[in-house]
Enzyme design. Sequence first.
Site, mmCIF file in Angstrom:
data_model
loop_
_atom_site.group_PDB
_atom_site.id
_atom_site.type_symbol
_atom_site.label_atom_id
_atom_site.label_comp_id
_atom_site.label_asym_id
_atom_site.label_seq_id
_atom_site.Cartn_x
_atom_site.Cartn_y
_atom_site.Cartn_z
ATOM 1 N N SER A 115 0.802 -1.227 0.000
ATOM 2 C CA SER A 115 0.000 0.000 0.000
ATOM 3 C C SER A 115 0.832 1.273 0.000
ATOM 4 O O SER A 115 0.288 2.367 -0.189
ATOM 5 C CB SER A 115 -0.949 0.008 1.201
ATOM 6 O OG SER A 115 -1.932 -1.000 1.057
ATOM 7 N N ASP B 124 -16.543 1.574 -2.132
ATOM 8 C CA ASP B 124 -15.712 0.446 -1.703
ATOM 9 C C ASP B 124 -16.559 -0.508 -0.864
ATOM 10 O O ASP B 124 -16.749 -0.294 0.336
ATOM 11 C CB ASP B 124 -14.518 0.960 -0.884
ATOM 12 C CG ASP B 124 -13.611 -0.167 -0.395
ATOM 13 O OD1 ASP B 124 -13.918 -1.343 -0.645
ATOM 14 O OD2 ASP B 124 -12.585 0.142 0.241
#
Length: 648
Positions: A327, A351
């Site tokens: 990430s 999401d």
Amino acid sequence: MTELRNVQADLARFRTRVFVVSVLVLVCFFLLFARLVYLQIFRHEDLRAQAESNRTSIVPIVPNRGLIVDRNGVVLATNYSAYTLEITPSKSGGVEETLDELSKVVDITPRDRRRFKKLMEESKSFESLPIRTRLTDTEVARFAAQRFRFPGVEIKARLFRNYPYGDLASHVIGYIGRINRAEKEKIDDSEDQANYRGTEYIGKLGVEQSFESVLHGITGVERIETSAGGRAVRKLASNPSTPGNVVVLSIDIKLQKLIEDMFGSRRGALVAMDPKTGEVLAFVSKPTFDSNLFVEGIDQENWQMLNESIDKPLLNRALRGTYPPGSTYKPFMAMAALETGTRTPQTLINDPGFYMFGGNRFGSPENERGGIMDMRRAIVESSNVYFYSLANELGVDTMHDFMAPLGFGQITGIDINGEVRGVLPSQEWKRKYYKRPEQQKWYAGETISLGIGQGYNSFTMLQIAQAVSTLANNGVKHKPQLVIATQDATTRVRTPVAPEPPIDLAYKPENLKVVKDAMVGVTQGGTGTRVFAGAGYVSGGKTGTAQAVSLGKNQKYNASTMEEHQRDHSLYIAFAPADDPKIALAVIVENAGFGAASAAPIARRTFDYWLLGQYPSEEDMAAVSQGKATAPIGKPRVAAELPWPPPR
């Protein structure tokens, strides 16, 4: 009947013989005269030089090797003088018999014998090879009394390299070792042949290798008059050697030690840079090794221990270890979206905790909150779905073209050898990398995981540190630099090593502000909040967790059921202070799980040291080294008041 002699015939024969002999004598004298003329006139200078050579001997004077120091002048590599016991195999008769007899006079261990045997295999028989180093005065006296018993064996005074802090920063400093055959042949074919006369050691790794020409110095010569037996009579002339220059590193060795201690027994790497200059402030690869082991030739036991260890201590993880960025890649993906106009900061993406593409489900961590994401929230909360969909929109080649100038998958050009490129995937890369046609095709599904720093992505911590430094420095990229100056050993004049001109990637200021503000949000209300609670500065950062091994389609990650070397890596990138960055870094702790748990706490203490002059408490150091700390525990110590050198 008496035979009468022919006197006239005898006289004629006698005269003929006298004439022939006279001619022969004259020819011989002529030849001798001609030879004398040739030697005295035509070969006079050559023979005079040979005679002088027989009368005198040219002895090289090996220069003192230059020191290596950190940015504050702390000596990291130095020299010391010691006596060595050396054998020339071609003059000693039977080597084994000589060793057996020597061992009765001077202590020779099995390790000494193994090292000597290895040196014999790598050297020529007429070379003098050490069987024992660092002899005591008692041992020197004991051997000198029985010197006559050992032809081809002698005591020499030599300079030895010493690394006073052992394994500290060993991957940066490197080490020296005896010149092997390949190196000898390379030197003989170069312009440095004369400068290496009498030299037996050369830099093998790190700064010792990369700055060999600076550290070695200039070999001097001494002309000695010798007797017919070869003994020195007097010194006729001398041209002293010039010591090697001092090499000044950009790293702060105290910061380096702090970081290495915080890793404890764990594996990983950290690179910290000054984003405004490219100077490398810390260059950590764990585990390390003791550079002193290699100076005299490493023994088989230690070599096997280092070379066969599952932890790979000889691998420079900061320079040669490649990892998926996880990430920590997301802020750069966001920059790519903004700079290419693919998305705006206000673009909203839902999401739901997963992303469907081509019938495949790309998941998110179970602790991810999900919901409606704009760019800032997607970075702060590390939304996988936001960046899965962004990767699909950008495409692999657009991502490649944006990331390459940042340094991902590229050689940074740092000033030590051995850097690897890593992998920044593209369709062209895949066509070149794979041989079979079915493997060369790029599939759309392979693009998705690239958005969260997985898939084919594989970079070094040095590359990631350069990228975050560039981001922190508003898109101005500096080449990483480990050596900032050299200092003349005689005059003490310091000459800075000029950095290469920086490259401005010409990012739009408003786009940089969006991404940097989001990274600040990571430490103020996101995944790094607990770690940076109470810090005396504001920093920007991004946590990351990267897979060490691939999981099956329906397999869930469960660290408790996996081997330690198969667990996820813990990563963190950061810069501070946020409004005027003076330090930026990338850190990975291998197989340590979530980025905020292991990597981010190391980054926090690094910033505290560099920006505030604070050193963690002993309690905090112990907790960090075991991955059991977030914000600092106990009262930090004043870094300037800690004793140096540290106790060993």
